[in-house]
Design an enzyme around this catalytic site. Sequence first.
Site, mmCIF file in Angstrom:
data_model
loop_
_atom_site.group_PDB
_atom_site.id
_atom_site.type_symbol
_atom_site.label_atom_id
_atom_site.label_comp_id
_atom_site.label_asym_id
_atom_site.label_seq_id
_atom_site.Cartn_x
_atom_site.Cartn_y
_atom_site.Cartn_z
ATOM 1 N N GLY A 231 0.825 -1.217 0.000
ATOM 2 C CA GLY A 231 0.000 0.000 0.000
ATOM 3 C C GLY A 231 0.857 1.265 0.000
ATOM 4 N N SER B 49 -4.234 7.273 13.872
ATOM 5 C CA SER B 49 -4.549 8.479 13.120
ATOM 6 C C SER B 49 -4.927 9.620 14.051
ATOM 7 C CB SER B 49 -5.735 8.144 12.206
ATOM 8 O OG SER B 49 -6.310 9.296 11.686
ATOM 9 N N TYR C 182 -14.651 3.778 10.624
ATOM 10 C CA TYR C 182 -13.199 3.714 10.361
ATOM 11 C C TYR C 182 -12.421 4.301 11.539
ATOM 12 C CZ TYR C 182 -8.699 5.543 8.914
ATOM 13 O OH TYR C 182 -7.370 5.876 8.892
ATOM 14 N N LYS D 75 -9.752 2.628 14.727
ATOM 15 C CA LYS D 75 -8.428 3.091 15.182
ATOM 16 C C LYS D 75 -8.422 3.201 16.707
ATOM 17 C CE LYS D 75 -6.458 3.289 11.203
ATOM 18 N NZ LYS D 75 -5.518 2.232 10.850
ATOM 19 N N ARG E 213 -18.092 19.366 3.771
ATOM 20 C CA ARG E 213 -18.277 17.914 3.709
ATOM 21 C C ARG E 213 -18.661 17.425 5.105
ATOM 22 N NH1 ARG E 213 -13.166 14.250 1.887
ATOM 23 N NH2 ARG E 213 -12.372 14.921 3.911
ATOM 24 N N GLY F 216 -18.915 15.666 8.467
ATOM 25 C CA GLY F 216 -17.931 14.957 9.295
ATOM 26 C C GLY F 216 -16.537 15.555 9.266
HETATM 27 C C1 WQD Z 1 -8.266 16.929 3.649
HETATM 28 C C2 WQD Z 1 -8.930 18.290 3.513
HETATM 29 C C3 WQD Z 1 -11.285 18.206 3.099
HETATM 30 C C4 WQD Z 1 -11.106 16.415 -0.865
HETATM 31 C C5 WQD Z 1 -8.896 11.448 6.169
HETATM 32 C C6 WQD Z 1 -9.108 10.504 7.315
HETATM 33 C C7 WQD Z 1 -7.851 10.331 8.101
HETATM 34 C C8 WQD Z 1 -6.719 9.889 7.242
HETATM 35 C C9 WQD Z 1 -6.605 10.686 5.993
HETATM 36 C C10 WQD Z 1 -6.524 7.691 6.189
HETATM 37 C C11 WQD Z 1 -10.274 18.376 4.225
HETATM 38 C C12 WQD Z 1 -10.563 18.830 1.932
HETATM 39 C C13 WQD Z 1 -10.762 16.950 0.359
HETATM 40 C C14 WQD Z 1 -11.693 17.263 -1.843
HETATM 41 C C15 WQD Z 1 -11.515 19.112 -0.315
HETATM 42 N N1 WQD Z 1 -6.833 8.494 7.085
HETATM 43 N N2 WQD Z 1 -10.957 18.274 0.630
HETATM 44 N N3 WQD Z 1 -11.865 18.576 -1.520
HETATM 45 O O1 WQD Z 1 -10.478 14.071 5.869
HETATM 46 O O2 WQD Z 1 -8.361 15.212 6.692
HETATM 47 O O3 WQD Z 1 -8.504 12.728 6.682
HETATM 48 O O4 WQD Z 1 -7.867 10.904 5.367
HETATM 49 O O5 WQD Z 1 -6.461 6.995 5.473
HETATM 50 O O6 WQD Z 1 -8.063 9.436 9.117
HETATM 51 O O7 WQD Z 1 -10.137 11.005 8.137
HETATM 52 O O8 WQD Z 1 -8.296 13.950 4.541
HETATM 53 O O9 WQD Z 1 -7.620 14.272 2.210
HETATM 54 O O10 WQD Z 1 -10.016 13.649 2.709
HETATM 55 O O11 WQD Z 1 -9.199 15.934 3.292
HETATM 56 O O12 WQD Z 1 -11.694 20.300 -0.081
HETATM 57 O O13 WQD Z 1 -12.070 16.833 -2.962
HETATM 58 O O14 WQD Z 1 -9.204 18.529 2.134
HETATM 59 O O15 WQD Z 1 -12.507 18.863 3.349
HETATM 60 O O16 WQD Z 1 -10.390 19.637 4.770
HETATM 61 P P1 WQD Z 1 -9.016 14.074 5.990
HETATM 62 P P2 WQD Z 1 -8.790 14.379 3.112
#
Ligand code: WQD
Length: 346
Positions: free
Chosen positions: A12, A127, A154, A158, A300, A302
């Site tokens: 991965g 995380s 998810y 953790k 978004r 959550g």
């Molecule tokens: C980051 C920021 C979005 C997509 C999640 C999991 C975490 C970890 C990583 C792993 C946020 C914004 C995103 C888009 C956007 N786990 N965004 N447009 O939500 O911080 O963390 O992934 O596997 O446990 O919760 O990461 O990359 O989804 O988002 O504006 O099309 O980018 O709102 O602020 P997140 P993310």
Amino acid sequence: MKKRILVTGGTGFIGSHTTVELQSAGYEVVIIDNLSNSNADVVDGIEEISGVRPAFEQVDCCDLEALEGVFQKYEGIQGIIHFAASKAVGESVEQPLKYYENNILSLVNLLKIMPKYNVKGIIFSSSCTVYGQPDAEFLPVTEQAPIKVAESPYGNTKQINEEIIQDYVKSGAPVSAIILRYFNPIGAHPTAIIGELPNGVPANLIPYLTQTAIGIRKELTVFGDDYDTTDGSCVRDFIYVVDLAKAHVAAMERIVNGKNADPVEVFNVGTGRGYTVLELINTFEQCTGVKLPYKIGPRRAGDIEKVWGNVDKANDVLGWKAVHTLEEALSSAWKWQQRLREKGVM
Ligand code: WQD
């Protein structure tokens, strides 16, 4: 003799980069992966970068018998780094049992096997999601900040897995553990030979952004610009995946040399600095020279408004520090996306 380490989920995104760094640090790596969200070709990529081919077995950690077979085949495994897990937040809301079964059974099976094969310790991928939205007084968030009710199954897996590790070690099991709480891992190896390759439409920011920049997606939607932050978009602590991989090597040194101060230790792994989503987009445009089509959309569900890590403990105790800049991380992600195009992958 080289110390042998088992890396679950080693084909991965984070697992492959960590395998490269472990091998460069002189470890012998055995990868297991069920290939549910990765490809066996990644093993070739790891070999191409490091000149060493890790052993690879297609095994699911939920299959106790097959898992034990790996410990029999590869004697003397000293440490485990456990990446293998399902990780799509949205999917976990739709299919919670898949997440509870997969993510929890895998860890329980590994912990069960460890004493029998004298494995010293395990590093667990946790995380910053365990902190939820930290109250203002806890930002940047330290390891002591309160754990919040998880936003998704998810995230809950953790938290539960952290508790399982704590309880198991407390029961007197002869194993030690290091829990690493990652912030937002991004980027790809500087060679662009390995990187992040999500299935389908990416849910995470960076793959969506680079796929938009190359024309696979029409535009990126920034989820909300009315948060209480400098420009209204969310703040995250984006950490370059190679830095993150090196944190695992530092943690593994501690385990195999019995240097850990407590049988279970917890470390934040981030840069200690937060960037907003809009700042990240600007940085991407500046360092790649590519104009990114994007629009502002609704929040978004959550999403956490702002979180970034206090990483003093990892800096001081592990002697590890994230050294790469956001520019370097984003440039590497872009180089990787271009390489995927050249190879005709997407
Ligand atoms: C980051 C920021 C979005 C997509 C999640 C999991 C975490 C970890 C990583 C792993 C946020 C914004 C995103 C888009 C956007 N786990 N965004 N447009 O939500 O911080 O963390 O992934 O596997 O446990 O919760 O990461 O990359 O989804 O988002 O504006 O099309 O980018 O709102 O602020 P997140 P993310």
